[in-house]
Design a protein around this motif. Sequence first.
Motif, PDB file in Angstrom:
ATOM      1  N   UNK A 158       0.873  -1.177   0.000  1.00  0.00           N
ATOM      2  CA  UNK A 158       0.000   0.000   0.000  1.00  0.00           C
ATOM      3  C   UNK A 158       0.901   1.216   0.000  1.00  0.00           C
ATOM      4  N   UNK A 159       0.706   2.010  -1.000  1.00  0.00           N
ATOM      5  CA  UNK A 159       1.493   3.213  -1.156  1.00  0.00           C
ATOM      6  C   UNK A 159       0.548   4.405  -0.988  1.00  0.00           C
ATOM      7  N   UNK A 160       0.748   5.167   0.052  1.00  0.00           N
ATOM      8  CA  UNK A 160      -0.091   6.344   0.302  1.00  0.00           C
ATOM      9  C   UNK A 160       0.700   7.595  -0.017  1.00  0.00           C
TER      10      UNK A 160
END
Length: 159
Positions: free
Chosen positions: A9-11
């Motif tokens: 997960x890349x925020x």
Amino acid sequence: MANVIDFIINLQDKFSAKIYKISESGNMLQKSFANAVKTTNTAKFGFDTLGTSADTLRQKIQELRNQRDIIPIGELKTIRQYNSEINKLERQLGKVETLNGGWLKTKTSEAFSSIPSFLKNPVVAVGAVIGGSIKQGMENELQKANISTLLNGDTVKTD
């Protein structure tokens, strides 16, 4: 364990900078309000000290005396506090009364303030002086004519 699925997960942080700016402007706004309150309090103190008239001080003194008179006799400390406050206000009243120039200056300014404002106008005053002097001159001429008539008699010239 070949069946393990990895999720990454890349925020992307798009809110922190805006929230930081909002908090900075809030801090600046708080400092501005604090300065405004400080300035207002300073101005209020100045207006309170300048705006104390003799009538206001007399009214405060009378209110304190009325309150002091209903305090039970056993409350000596409270009565002394009221007396010291009354004395302080009386000294301040004395300063305000002498600041205005004393009794004579106060009465003179009251008399001058009772004159209608149109008479305080310099043009009207000059006109009144000129009108008064013309009237006085006419009265003097009339008196001279009356005296000459009395001395010469009622002689009528016929030509």
